[in-house]
Write a protein that holds these residues in place. Structure first.
Motif, PDB file in Angstrom:
ATOM      1  N   TRP A   1       3.861  16.740   2.507  1.00 47.11           N
ATOM      2  CA  TRP A   1       2.895  15.985   1.705  1.00 47.11           C
ATOM      3  C   TRP A   1       2.052  16.920   0.843  1.00 47.11           C
ATOM      4  CZ3 TRP A   1       4.661  11.431   1.604  1.00 47.11           C
ATOM      5  CH2 TRP A   1       5.317  10.894   2.727  1.00 47.11           C
ATOM      6  N   ILE A   2       1.722  18.076   1.368  1.00 45.35           N
ATOM      7  CA  ILE A   2       1.006  19.064   0.559  1.00 45.35           C
ATOM      8  C   ILE A   2       1.921  19.587  -0.541  1.00 45.35           C
ATOM      9  CG2 ILE A   2       0.026  21.392   0.610  1.00 45.35           C
ATOM     10  CD1 ILE A   2      -1.205  20.689   3.308  1.00 45.35           C
ATOM     11  N   HIS A   3       3.162  19.814  -0.208  1.00 47.45           N
ATOM     12  CA  HIS A   3       4.143  20.319  -1.157  1.00 47.45           C
ATOM     13  C   HIS A   3       4.352  19.340  -2.310  1.00 47.45           C
ATOM     14  CE1 HIS A   3       7.772  23.328  -0.915  1.00 47.45           C
ATOM     15  NE2 HIS A   3       7.014  23.517  -1.972  1.00 47.45           N
ATOM     16  N   LEU A   4       4.511  18.057  -1.991  1.00 47.76           N
ATOM     17  CA  LEU A   4       4.762  17.049  -3.022  1.00 47.76           C
ATOM     18  C   LEU A   4       3.539  16.805  -3.895  1.00 47.76           C
ATOM     19  CD1 LEU A   4       6.908  14.391  -1.102  1.00 47.76           C
ATOM     20  CD2 LEU A   4       7.657  15.843  -2.994  1.00 47.76           C
ATOM     21  N   ASN A   5       2.355  16.924  -3.338  1.00 52.50           N
ATOM     22  CA  ASN A   5       1.143  16.615  -4.102  1.00 52.50           C
ATOM     23  C   ASN A   5       0.554  17.816  -4.825  1.00 52.50           C
ATOM     24  OD1 ASN A   5       0.104  13.652  -3.643  1.00 52.50           O
ATOM     25  ND2 ASN A   5       0.954  14.288  -1.678  1.00 52.50           N
TER      26      ASN A   5
ATOM     27  N   SER B   1       4.143   8.945  -6.852  1.00 52.75           N
ATOM     28  CA  SER B   1       3.163   9.071  -7.928  1.00 52.75           C
ATOM     29  C   SER B   1       3.730   9.983  -9.002  1.00 52.75           C
ATOM     30  CB  SER B   1       1.845   9.648  -7.403  1.00 52.75           C
ATOM     31  OG  SER B   1       2.008  11.016  -7.063  1.00 52.75           O
ATOM     32  N   GLU B   2       3.058  10.058 -10.120  1.00 54.14           N
ATOM     33  CA  GLU B   2       3.502  10.948 -11.190  1.00 54.14           C
ATOM     34  C   GLU B   2       3.466  12.405 -10.734  1.00 54.14           C
ATOM     35  OE1 GLU B   2       5.099  12.096 -14.703  1.00 54.14           O
ATOM     36  OE2 GLU B   2       4.841  10.039 -13.947  1.00 54.14           O
ATOM     37  N   SER B   3       2.438  12.735  -9.940  1.00 51.34           N
ATOM     38  CA  SER B   3       2.320  14.108  -9.444  1.00 51.34           C
ATOM     39  C   SER B   3       3.455  14.465  -8.501  1.00 51.34           C
ATOM     40  CB  SER B   3       0.975  14.299  -8.733  1.00 51.34           C
ATOM     41  OG  SER B   3      -0.099  14.186  -9.635  1.00 51.34           O
ATOM     42  N   THR B   4       3.787  13.559  -7.589  1.00 49.43           N
ATOM     43  CA  THR B   4       4.868  13.847  -6.648  1.00 49.43           C
ATOM     44  C   THR B   4       6.200  13.985  -7.374  1.00 49.43           C
ATOM     45  OG1 THR B   4       5.178  11.479  -6.174  1.00 49.43           O
ATOM     46  CG2 THR B   4       3.705  12.714  -4.723  1.00 49.43           C
ATOM     47  N   ARG B   5       6.416  13.181  -8.396  1.00 51.67           N
ATOM     48  CA  ARG B   5       7.666  13.279  -9.168  1.00 51.67           C
ATOM     49  C   ARG B   5       7.758  14.628  -9.876  1.00 51.67           C
ATOM     50  NH1 ARG B   5       9.578  12.934 -14.123  1.00 51.67           N
ATOM     51  NH2 ARG B   5       7.485  12.651 -14.989  1.00 51.67           N
ATOM     52  N   THR B   6       6.660  15.006 -10.539  1.00 50.47           N
ATOM     53  CA  THR B   6       6.652  16.268 -11.268  1.00 50.47           C
ATOM     54  C   THR B   6       6.807  17.461 -10.328  1.00 50.47           C
ATOM     55  OG1 THR B   6       5.234  15.312 -12.985  1.00 50.47           O
ATOM     56  CG2 THR B   6       5.313  17.711 -12.842  1.00 50.47           C
ATOM     57  N   ASN B   7       6.051  17.437  -9.235  1.00 49.95           N
ATOM     58  CA  ASN B   7       6.111  18.561  -8.295  1.00 49.95           C
ATOM     59  C   ASN B   7       7.483  18.674  -7.646  1.00 49.95           C
ATOM     60  OD1 ASN B   7       3.458  19.502  -8.651  1.00 49.95           O
ATOM     61  ND2 ASN B   7       2.654  17.957  -7.244  1.00 49.95           N
TER      62      ASN B   7
ATOM     63  N   GLU C   1       0.837  -1.191   0.000  1.00 54.32           N
ATOM     64  CA  GLU C   1       0.000   0.000   0.000  1.00 54.32           C
ATOM     65  C   GLU C   1       0.878   1.250   0.000  1.00 54.32           C
ATOM     66  OE1 GLU C   1      -3.949   1.715   2.339  1.00 54.32           O
ATOM     67  OE2 GLU C   1      -2.805   0.036   3.161  1.00 54.32           O
ATOM     68  N   VAL C   2       0.506   2.200  -0.831  1.00 51.40           N
ATOM     69  CA  VAL C   2       1.268   3.440  -0.962  1.00 51.40           C
ATOM     70  C   VAL C   2       0.469   4.580  -0.358  1.00 51.40           C
ATOM     71  CG1 VAL C   2       2.323   5.065  -2.564  1.00 51.40           C
ATOM     72  CG2 VAL C   2       2.388   2.618  -3.061  1.00 51.40           C
ATOM     73  N   PHE C   3       1.111   5.353   0.501  1.00 49.54           N
ATOM     74  CA  PHE C   3       0.444   6.474   1.174  1.00 49.54           C
ATOM     75  C   PHE C   3       0.995   7.777   0.607  1.00 49.54           C
ATOM     76  CE2 PHE C   3       0.722   2.878   4.123  1.00 49.54           C
ATOM     77  CZ  PHE C   3      -0.619   2.667   4.387  1.00 49.54           C
ATOM     78  N   ILE C   4       0.413   8.222  -0.488  1.00 51.91           N
ATOM     79  CA  ILE C   4       0.974   9.379  -1.185  1.00 51.91           C
ATOM     80  C   ILE C   4       0.742  10.682  -0.430  1.00 51.91           C
ATOM     81  CG2 ILE C   4       0.744   8.268  -3.430  1.00 51.91           C
ATOM     82  CD1 ILE C   4      -1.656  10.076  -3.955  1.00 51.91           C
TER      83      ILE C   4
ATOM     84  N   GLY D   1       2.524  20.992  -5.062  1.00 51.44           N
ATOM     85  CA  GLY D   1       3.579  21.904  -5.465  1.00 51.44           C
ATOM     86  C   GLY D   1       3.634  23.192  -4.666  1.00 51.44           C
ATOM     87  N   ASP D   2       4.395  24.152  -5.172  1.00 50.76           N
ATOM     88  CA  ASP D   2       4.539  25.439  -4.500  1.00 50.76           C
ATOM     89  C   ASP D   2       3.200  26.155  -4.357  1.00 50.76           C
ATOM     90  OD1 ASP D   2       7.259  25.146  -4.159  1.00 50.76           O
ATOM     91  OD2 ASP D   2       7.806  26.366  -5.904  1.00 50.76           O
TER      92      ASP D   2
END
Length: 291
Positions: A194-198, A238-244, A28-31, A200-201
């Protein structure tokens, strides 16, 4: 009749199939950092209470309206409401399952407290029947106000916790409905990463500006940011965390200046730089910002 060779081979093959190792369940992944049993591995095994509670001041909570952003299972939220007599305490988390756990923890806390209260009242009532009543120094009017406070002054009355504490499943960054409420104190403990990674700025700045709007004049934000070094490990959730992660320009060591110079807080005091009793990596800085 002796078993044929073919039958033996077939039975052996069936047995081998049954004994084959089952495929592992997908981890299980807790993004959003919405871990189960979070408090279990945050605290050192020798600690019973969260050491952050020792550095919090009663004046921030006593008879105050409070908000806990990213409350997880609500254990710290409930304890603060009990210890410091909050007038109201709202806990929010993006994970519905954690909010259900928090509500269950709240009910269990009240249930245990009521059980304790029954024992205390029975012990006091029995004590009044022993010996000469004229020597008793406690009030003899056995109502809700005088039944046990003087004989057991340290015994807390928690029957109203269910009225003072509430938990809600909510995405704080994206929710546009929470605007009419105002709070004296807002907690944001180990949530910013977690807010930052999901988000962004932009998501981080939204978090800070919403906290500012929700605080009453003179209100306090208790912020426990995660260091930038801890971001890298979770960037590929996740893709979002990588991009952010690749596009983040506002690092945690800039948060103080952002909140003071851009958001508008008038002061910032570091409560602690190190918390004994926490597992390595969780002894984070906590800063109190005043509006």
């Amino acid at each position: 009749m002796p078993m044929k060779v073919e039958e033996k081979k077939e039975m052996a093959a069936e047995k081998q199939d049954k004994n084959m190792v089952k495929p592992r369940k997908r981890k299980e992944v807790f993004i959003y950092g919405n871990y189960r049993n979070y408090y279990g591995y945050r605290l050192h095994h020798t600690m019973e209470d969260d050491p952050r509670l020792k550095v919090f001041k009663r004046e921030w909570f006593d008879n105050k309206d409070c908000l806990d952003i990213g409350c997880n299972q609500g254990l710290v939220t409930i304890t603060i409401a009990k210890m410091f007599s909050c007038r109201s305490m709202v806990g929010i988390d993006i994970d519905k399952g954690l909010i259900e756990d928090a509500r269950c923890n709240l009910r269990n806390t009240v249930r245990k407290q009521k059980s304790h209260g029954t024992l205390a009242k029975c012990s006091y009532a029995e004590g009044l029947n022993c010996g000469d009543l004229s020597e008793q120094k406690f009030p003899l009017v056995l109502n809700e106000e005088t039944l046990y406070p003087q004989c057991c002054p340290s015994f807390p009355r928690e029957q109203d916790l269910l009225q003072r504490v509430s938990f809600h499943c909510e995405n704080f960054v994206e929710n546009i409905h929470r605007s009419s409420e105002k709070f004296h104190t807002i907690l944001c403990l180990s949530v910013t990463k977690w807010i930052h990674l999901n988000w962004g700025d932009d998501g981080l700045l939204t978090l800070f500006s919403k906290i500012w709007r929700l605080l009453k004049p003179g209100g306090v934000l208790l912020l426990e940011p995660q260091p930038w070094t801890s971001y890298k490990r979770y960037r590929l959730l996740s893709e979002s965390t990588r991009t952010n992660y690749n596009n983040i320009h506002l690092h945690p060591d800039q948060f103080r200046d952002i909140l003071l110079d851009k958001v508008g807080f008038k002061s910032a005091d570091t409560i602690t730089d190190n918390l004994s009793g926490t597992v390595a990596g969780f002894d984070r800085q906590i800063i109190a910002f005043q509006k």
